[in-house]
Motif scaffolding. Structure first.
Motif, short mmCIF file in Angstrom:
data_model
loop_
_atom_site.label_atom_id
_atom_site.label_comp_id
_atom_site.label_asym_id
_atom_site.label_seq_id
_atom_site.Cartn_x
_atom_site.Cartn_y
_atom_site.Cartn_z
N UNK A 142 0.84 -1.18 0.00
CA UNK A 142 0.00 0.00 0.00
C UNK A 142 0.88 1.24 0.00
N UNK A 145 1.37 7.12 2.69
CA UNK A 145 0.91 8.50 2.50
C UNK A 145 1.78 9.53 3.23
N UNK A 146 2.77 9.06 3.97
CA UNK A 146 3.70 10.00 4.59
C UNK A 146 4.80 10.42 3.59
N UNK A 151 2.89 11.85 -2.53
CA UNK A 151 2.28 13.18 -2.72
C UNK A 151 2.44 13.61 -4.18
N UNK A 154 -0.12 12.17 -6.57
CA UNK A 154 -1.42 12.85 -6.45
C UNK A 154 -1.33 14.27 -7.04
N UNK A 155 -0.23 14.96 -6.75
CA UNK A 155 -0.09 16.34 -7.23
C UNK A 155 -0.07 16.38 -8.75
N UNK A 158 -3.50 15.41 -10.28
CA UNK A 158 -4.46 16.52 -10.16
C UNK A 158 -4.12 17.61 -11.17
N UNK A 221 -2.85 24.96 -7.72
CA UNK A 221 -2.39 23.62 -8.09
C UNK A 221 -1.04 23.70 -8.79
N UNK A 224 1.51 24.31 -6.23
CA UNK A 224 1.70 23.15 -5.34
C UNK A 224 2.45 22.03 -6.03
N UNK A 231 9.80 18.84 -2.74
CA UNK A 231 9.87 18.13 -1.46
C UNK A 231 10.36 16.69 -1.60
N UNK B 71 -9.45 8.00 2.14
CA UNK B 71 -8.37 7.19 1.56
C UNK B 71 -7.18 7.12 2.51
N UNK B 72 -6.78 8.27 3.02
CA UNK B 72 -5.56 8.31 3.84
C UNK B 72 -5.78 7.68 5.22
N UNK B 75 -6.94 3.75 4.85
CA UNK B 75 -5.90 2.80 4.45
C UNK B 75 -4.74 2.80 5.44
N UNK B 79 -3.55 -0.64 7.06
CA UNK B 79 -2.16 -1.11 6.90
C UNK B 79 -1.25 -0.20 7.74
N UNK B 88 0.73 6.99 12.79
CA UNK B 88 0.04 6.37 11.65
C UNK B 88 -0.94 7.36 11.03
N UNK B 90 -1.23 10.87 10.48
CA UNK B 90 -0.36 12.05 10.55
C UNK B 90 -1.00 13.17 9.72
N UNK B 94 -0.66 14.27 5.80
CA UNK B 94 -1.83 13.99 4.96
C UNK B 94 -2.33 15.26 4.24
N UNK B 96 -1.10 17.40 2.26
CA UNK B 96 -0.78 17.64 0.85
C UNK B 96 -1.81 16.97 -0.06
N UNK B 97 -2.07 15.70 0.22
CA UNK B 97 -3.02 14.97 -0.64
C UNK B 97 -4.43 15.50 -0.43
N UNK B 100 -4.59 18.52 -2.64
CA UNK B 100 -4.63 18.18 -4.07
C UNK B 100 -6.00 17.64 -4.47
N UNK B 101 -6.57 16.77 -3.62
CA UNK B 101 -7.85 16.16 -3.99
C UNK B 101 -9.01 17.15 -3.83
#
Lengths: 449, 169
Positions: A142, A145-146, A151, A154-155, A158, A221, A224, A231, B71-72, B75, B79, B88, B90, B94, B96-97, B100-101
């Motif tokens: 998976x 996401x950290x 990122x 996704x950036x 988008x 956007x 970003x 980053x 999602x963040x 999931x 996991x 976990x 954070x 999170x 940034x996403x 963006x979304x």
């Protein structure tokens, strides 16, 4: 065409744009052939790399990111300016937008499509790229996401979606207008792509409400996406990367390189398509001033970065920056300074800013300089990190160079196809720009009465 | 009695003049078909669905934000991975996403809303007027049903500058 006391109301924009969609001349075919040849060369070498493995590249330990990732960051930078500049010009109601907005937005979409190829090419086992996608799987893999790399996905997703829709939205009225005049495959294509747009007052009012909203979404956007790419580097603890200046530094560099590429493309389009009436010298003058301003900003950034590295007392960082200027990559470093800081100074001359060959030369120098800059900060940091025992050296191999040049060919090929299939200057915005101002309109009415 | 007149103009200023005159006469329901967003498109006085756009875009952005959070957080709990001493869940990382979304949701909604509302609203304009869209002219559709001959004469006088006036059902 009708006329009024305030001059022609409907300029021959439609005729001129239809002319750009006709059979192209030999210069177009030559450029297209060169682009296709580069793509073929890059594709052949990419196939060779897939078959043989990543060993055909010069990548090694510790330099595990090289020219492929450099080209990715470079094209992300190129993509930055189009949508951003177009959206800002929209909000400022600049007449420049009608002429350059369309091609700048197309440049953005095509550049980001090109950039997206490189992380996949760099993977090694490219056919497993889908492991990067967040979907439930039996391996319980998976995305984390950290991680800035996630990122980034996704950036960029988008940004490419928004930029493509922004470009498409602006073209809707032109599809409707031109579909009636065209023959061949473009006529049904334009009809379908127009989505039934009919130019009614309610549609225009909707359009005028939706377009600024979209521009308002696109600007943050755009900022970003390059901040997030920066980053990828700045979130590590590597010397030369771990810096708060990185995001604005990347954004400024991206605008700089994007402007340079826009000038190159517009320079060729103006001459090749006889669009002198729409892409005028004052437009180049404005772009040249922007390019010059960004060059000065970049020069200040380079000096600031160097000064901070010397000042703050980190031996590794100080050593790295001195090594960049004097070590094995010194040629790259001084190439960056020459191309990005010194050559653009030519644009202080009034005549230089209005001389298209000079402007294109400066822009090509900036484009090369920005690629070298990305190469410099990626490779030198990895080659000269905290641990002297693991210092190394990297230079691109021929297959790598071919793949990078193939990307350039891919970019130009898609752009050439775009301007051949779609209108490269906005018809409806040009018509709108020709509408007399309030005072002039009153005069026209009085004359008619 | 025809239900509307279709008047064509060469110049946007003359359309604006005609629309102002029609408004002064109290003729409601006049519609314009224009090749570009000239100032006249704002003079028809038609209340339109565009007023809802801002709210729709806000809703789309919030949907994008909710998707990102689901999602963040979802999931990460399914996991759980401890990376670099970070929690976990954070929120800073999170963010940034989530941003963006949110923007992606707003952009997509904006585009879809424009297409759907545009398709709905254009049906209220006479097809004869819509079919006349060209880059070198503007078309007005003026409802004339139930008007007296004097009123029709006044409307015709208001259409000064029109290059042609046709009757359409």
């Amino acid at each position: 065409m009708s006329t009024s006391p305030t001059g022609p109301v409907h300029p021959p924009i439609e005729k001129d744009i239809l002319a750009t969609l006709g059979m192209p001349g030999w210069r177009y075919w030559l450029l297209l052939a060169l682009s296709v040849a580069l793509v073929a060369w890059g594709g052949w070498n990419f196939a060779h790399m897939m078959q043989t493995g990543m060993g055909v590249t010069g990548l090694n330990s510790p330099v595990m990111w090289g020219s492929l990732i450099t080209t990715f960051v470079f094209f992300i930078g190129i993509s930055h300016s189009g949508t951003l500049v177009s959206a800002i010009l929209y909000f400022t109601r600049s007449p420049l937008r009608a002429s350059i907005g369309r091609s700048a937005e197309a440049m953005t979409v095509i550049a980001i499509m090109t950039a997206g190829l490189y992380p996949v090419i760099h993977l090694g086992r490219n056919w497993l790229f889908f492991w990067l996608l967040p979907y439930p799987n039996q391996r319980e893999l998976w995305p984390n996401f950290h991680s800035p790399l996630v990122w980034d996905v996704f950036a960029i997703t988008s940004y490419v979606t928004t930029s493509a829709l922004f470009l498409y939205m602006g073209m809707l009225p032109d599809f409707t207008l031109l579909a009636k005049r065209l023959t061949g495959f473009r006529r049904p294509l334009y009809r379908i792509l127009s989505l039934g747009f009919s130019g009614t007052d309610s549609e225009w009012n909707l359009f005028e409400r939706a377009y600024p909203l979209f521009a308002g979404v696109a600007i943050p956007l755009a900022v970003s996406v390059h901040s997030v790419v920066s980053w990828d580097f700045a979130m590590t603890l590597m010397p030369g990367w771990h810096s708060t200046i990185f995001a604005p530094y990347f954004v400024a560099g991206a605008i700089f390189s994007g402007l340079a590429m826009a000038i190159i493309l517009l320079g060729f389009m103006r001459g090749g398509y006889k669009l002198q009436a729409y892409i005028r010298m004052e437009h180049f003058d404005m772009l040249a001033k922007l390019l010059l301003a960004m060059s000065v900003v970049m020069s200040v950034v380079y000096v600031t970065e160097f000064f901070l590295a010397i000042y703050r007392g980190s031996i590794a960082e100080r050593d790295l920056f001195i090594w960049r200027a004097t070590g094995r990559y010194a040629l790259v470093y001084w190439g960056v300074i020459l191309c990005n800081c010194l050559i653009p100074l030519l644009l202080f001359g009034n005549k230089m800013r209005r001389n298209i060959p000079v402007l294109v030369f400066v822009s090509i120098a900036v484009t090369i300089g920005m690629w070298l800059e990305r190469f410099m900060f990626i490779v030198t940091t990895l080659a000269h990190n905290y641990a002297p025992f693991s210092w190394g050296f990297y230079q691109p191999t021929v297959p790598e160079a071919a793949i990078c040049l193939g990307g350039l060919g891919w970019f130009f090929m898609l752009f050439l196809l775009f301007i051949k299939v779609f209108p490269c200057v906005s018809v409806s915005e040009t018509l709108q720009g020709e509408e007399p101002a309030h005072g002039d309109a009153d005069a026209a009415e009085a004359h008619h009465a | 009695m025809p239900s509307r007149w279709i008047a064509t103009f060469d110049e946007p200023a003359l359309v604006a003049q005609a629309l102002t005159a029609l408004a002064d006469l109290g003729v409601p329901g006049t519609r314009l078909v224009s090749p570009a967003p000239y100032r006249a498109v704002h003079l028809t006085g038609q209340p339109g669905p565009w007023r809802a756009m801002g709210w729709l875009v806000l809703g789309g952005g919030l949907c994008g934000l909710a998707t990102a959070i689901a999602l963040e957080v979802g999931t990460s709990l399914a996991h759980p991975m401890h990376v670099g001493g970070q929690p976990v869940i954070a929120w800073v990382q999170f963010g940034v996403i989530m941003f963006e979304m949110t923007m992606l949701g707003a952009g997509l909604t904006n585009f879809l809303a424009m297409i759907v509302l545009g398709a709905w609203s254009r049906r209220q304009v006479a097809k004869a007027a819509r079919d006349g869209l060209r880059s070198d002219r503007l078309t007005l559709a003026i409802p004339t049903s139930g008007r007296s001959p004097e009123q029709l004469q006044a409307i015709r006088a208001a259409l000064v500058g029109a290059t042609g006036i046709e009757e359409a059902p």
